[in-house]
Design an enzyme around this catalytic site. Structure first.
Site, PDB file in Angstrom:
ATOM      1  N   ARG A  30       0.364  11.986  -9.313  1.00 23.63           N
ATOM      2  CA  ARG A  30       0.954  10.407  -9.230  1.00 23.63           C
ATOM      3  C   ARG A  30       2.335  10.432  -9.828  1.00 23.63           C
ATOM      4  NH1 ARG A  30      -3.213   7.262  -7.356  1.00 23.63           N
ATOM      5  NH2 ARG A  30      -5.272   7.682  -8.066  1.00 23.63           N
ATOM      6  N   PHE A  44      -0.952  16.796   3.544  1.00 22.45           N
ATOM      7  CA  PHE A  44      -1.576  16.322   2.699  1.00 22.45           C
ATOM      8  C   PHE A  44      -0.398  15.986   1.615  1.00 22.45           C
ATOM      9  CE2 PHE A  44      -4.938  14.274   0.186  1.00 22.45           C
ATOM     10  CZ  PHE A  44      -4.861  14.705  -0.875  1.00 22.45           C
ATOM     11  N   GLU A  86       0.880  -1.162  -0.115  1.00 19.78           N
ATOM     12  CA  GLU A  86      -0.002   0.118   0.031  1.00 19.78           C
ATOM     13  C   GLU A  86       0.899   1.265   0.081  1.00 19.78           C
ATOM     14  OE1 GLU A  86      -2.395   1.622  -0.876  1.00 19.78           O
ATOM     15  OE2 GLU A  86      -4.055   1.513   0.681  1.00 19.78           O
ATOM     16  N   ASP A  87       0.366   2.458  -0.634  1.00 28.48           N
ATOM     17  CA  ASP A  87       1.290   3.633  -0.551  1.00 28.48           C
ATOM     18  C   ASP A  87       1.206   4.300   0.752  1.00 28.48           C
ATOM     19  OD1 ASP A  87      -1.495   4.119  -0.837  1.00 28.48           O
ATOM     20  OD2 ASP A  87      -1.336   5.704  -2.301  1.00 28.48           O
ATOM     21  N   ASP A 131      -2.763   6.042   6.913  1.00 25.35           N
ATOM     22  CA  ASP A 131      -3.217   7.004   8.154  1.00 25.35           C
ATOM     23  C   ASP A 131      -4.326   6.674   9.042  1.00 25.35           C
ATOM     24  OD1 ASP A 131      -5.440   6.910   6.292  1.00 25.35           O
ATOM     25  OD2 ASP A 131      -4.881   8.941   5.553  1.00 25.35           O
TER      26      ASP A 131
END
Length: 629
Positions: free
Chosen positions: A613, A600, A547-548, A551
């Site tokens: 991306r 963010f 997974e990137d 959070d």
């Protein structure tokens, strides 16, 4: 009586000495101060030429006072009556002009005046009645660049009591006893009446001024910080990207950008800055235009040059930048940046100039059209268009850096190619202005870019690749002699997934899942939906979820339980980024790339609304990008 501590040892002070109670007390107090703090004292007195013998007596008084206390005195004379200048403002300007001239001649550090708390109360009330904002409501500052006011907290009654205790006489300016100007009306009539109705009103006004000074200083610092991050100098004026959340900070910033404009003008400019879409506002000497989320200040006296510079291997366009040409391989450059590969023969006889009305272009693979239409299609902000550098032949535009290339210039086959490189001057219109999200900060001759929408680079490309290599080695050690199934979570993890897979030295099988919890938002909703499921059975397999970012932990907690229920032999979690400050549920992470703050982040597969991306680094997205949607 409080004397403000405003001076440093060894400073040379020029005391403004009128002979009145305030300045006489100032001289005596500063003499006392100089006994404990080494200070050099000088005095200056200005004779306005308005009050006849009374003014002559003032001069004699201060001359004697300075002689007795061995303070060097400089005197100045003005013949204001013969010039028809009798007003309070004219007298003040003449006096301060003399004081500043004397200060520079004596090489003094600061002018010291005897303004007291009563003067401050009068000034604050006068400013308020004139419609001042928080800065004006602060009144006089204790010390500015060239003026110090150490008596600013001392009441006039305290000063006169001090002189009486010292047995020191002083002069009285009879013009201060006539209610014939705004300040005297406040001093002699308005404030005494207010004080009778509200005892202590003068002190309250001074306290209000001190509170306003603190608030004003805070707003100025906030405005300076905001302008430092969001204001760009442009050849036509300036560009302000976005707006602060607080209206007070925005107003303060606009006061800095529009000096001399009244509050009504600032409010109109702020409304334009806050407005969505586009808008235009004409003001004195400047046009304000809202376009693409930015406020442009366009000075009417600035226009691009009509000059043309013949282009061969290079050329310079004053006020814009330099264009160079270098031989290169005949390989097309597919991005519209400040670097382009072109067919050298197509550039014969061209010039470097700014864009002009009537220019036309035939972009790659398209028909001919007016450049103005192309710029509208490409959403190039209108204020920038006149300042775009172009390579042109007559009215035919061959290349606009950052926008488009003429089809005739395209590399086809084995032509002789050159790489043209646009290097903008500081403050010039730059390629990042043409393409939203792109900056030319790190342009080199290969056209490498980074996005201008990033507030900062959090993790560099080199750091990412080093860490991915380390993660691949850790997984290889843990699963030596076994096969692993990497489950990549689309779309954010795809770049990380591909790089990680190439660094694992055990057999790897790949599969993908797609889930949704963000959409176009900046925070997870907590609701997880499977949009694409696995293609193969994982029963009895070693599974690693790739997974990137983690959070809240809601998505990965859901996926872990889901995949364990399908009979995986063992299940591990590998994440590139961990944002623990936003965790809502505990999840064990087996392989972690980086811990990041609660900001963010985008890049290296992470997006905002399907953008960013492709960035090779991880950066923090500027707040105005996702708050001005």
């Amino acid at each position: 009586m409080e004397l403000l501590k405003l001076f440093h040892p060894g400073e040379k002070l020029l005391l403004a000495l009128s002979g009145g109670a305030d300045s006489t007390a100032l001289l005596l107090l500063m003499l006392e101060e100089s006994k404990s703090t080494p200070l050099q004292l000088f005095a200056a007195h200005f004779h306005h030429g308005l009050r006849g013998k009374s003014a002559d007596d003032d001069l004699a008084f201060v001359t004697d006072l300075c002689a007795r206390h061995r303070v060097p005195l400089t005197t100045g004379f003005g013949d204001m009556r013969s010039q028809g200048l009798t007003g309070e403002t004219a007298a003040r300007e003449a006096r301060y002009s003399f004081l500043r001239e004397t200060m520079h001649r004596l090489r003094a550090d600061v002018i010291v005046t005897a303004h007291n708390a009563d003067d401050q109360a009068e000034t604050i009330l006068m400013h308020i009645l004139r419609g001042a904002g928080v800065s004006g409501a602060a009144g006089m500052r204790p010390r500015t660049e060239d003026i110090a006011r150490p008596l600013l907290r001392a009441a006039r009654s305290e000063i006169e009591a001090y002189l009486a205790a010292c047995g020191q006489p002083f002069r009285t300016d009879e013009t201060n006893l006539c209610a014939d100007n705004p300040r005297n009306i406040l001093r002699l009539e308005a404030l005494p009446a207010i004080e009778r109705a509200y005892p202590g009103a003068r002190r309250a006004l001074v306290r209000f001024g001190e509170a306003s000074e603190v608030l004003s200083g805070h707003l100025q610092r906030e405005a300076e910080e905001f302008l430092g991050r969001h204001l760009e100098s442009m050849p036509f004026g300036w560009r302000l990207r976005g707006a602060p959340a607080d209206d007070a900070v925005l107003h303060q910033a606009l006061y800095r950008l529009l000096p001399g404009f009244c509050r009504e003008d600032i409010l109109r400019a702020a409304a334009l800055c806050r407005a969505g879409g586009r808008g235009r506002l004409s003001m004195r000497g400047i046009d304000l235009e809202k376009n693409a989320g930015c406020l442009y200040g366009i000075l009417r006296d600035r226009k691009p040059s009509d000059a043309e510079t013949p282009f061969a291997d290079g050329a310079r366009l004053d006020g814009a930048g330099t264009l160079r040409a270098l031989p290169c391989d005949a390989v097309p450059v597919f991005s519209n940046g400040p670097v382009q590969a072109v067919d050298a023969s197509a550039l014969d006889g061209c010039v470097l100039r700014f864009l002009r009305a009537g220019d036309r272009i035939r972009p790659l693979g398209c028909g001919e059209k007016a450049v103005s239409d192309l710029l509208t299609d490409r959403k190039v902000p209108r204020p920038l268009r006149a300042w775009l550098p172009v390579l042109a032949r007559g009215r035919t535009v061959l290349w606009i850096p950052g926008v488009a290339l003429h089809d005739d210039c395209a590399i086809r086959g084995t032509c002789r190619a050159v790489r043209v490189i646009w290097q903008p001057d500081p403050g010039a219109v730059r390629p990042e202005c043409f393409q939203p999200g792109i900056t030319s900060e790190s342009w080199n001759e290969r056209g490498i870019t980074m996005h201008h929408d990033l507030d900062k680079i959090l993790i560099t490309e080199e750091q990412i690749q080093q860490r991915v290599t380390e993660l691949g080695e850790a997984i290889s050690r843990d699963f030596a002699g076994e096969e692993v199934v990497l489950v990549g979570i689309l779309k954010g993890a795809v770049i990380f997934f591909a790089d990680l897979a190439r660094r694992i030295r055990v057999p790897v099988r790949m599969d993908f899942m797609a889930i949704s919890s963000y959409g176009n938002a900046t925070k997870t909703t907590g609701v997880v939906r499977i949009l694409k499921d696995l293609d193969k059975d994982i029963t009895g397999k070693n599974v690693i979820i790739v997974e990137d970012i983690i959070d809240s932990g809601m998505s990965l907690s859901f996926l872990k339980e889901n995949l364990i229920s399908r009979g995986a032999k063992q299940l591990k979690i590998c994440v590139l980024l961990d944002k623990p400050d936003r965790r809502r549920t505990h999840v064990d992470v087996d392989y972690r790339g980086f811990v990041v703050p609660d900001e963010f982040v985008v890049g290296y597969g992470l997006d905002y609304a399907e953008h960013y991306r492709e960035l090779p680094m991880i950066g923090v997205l500027k707040e105005e990008i996702y708050t001005n949607v």
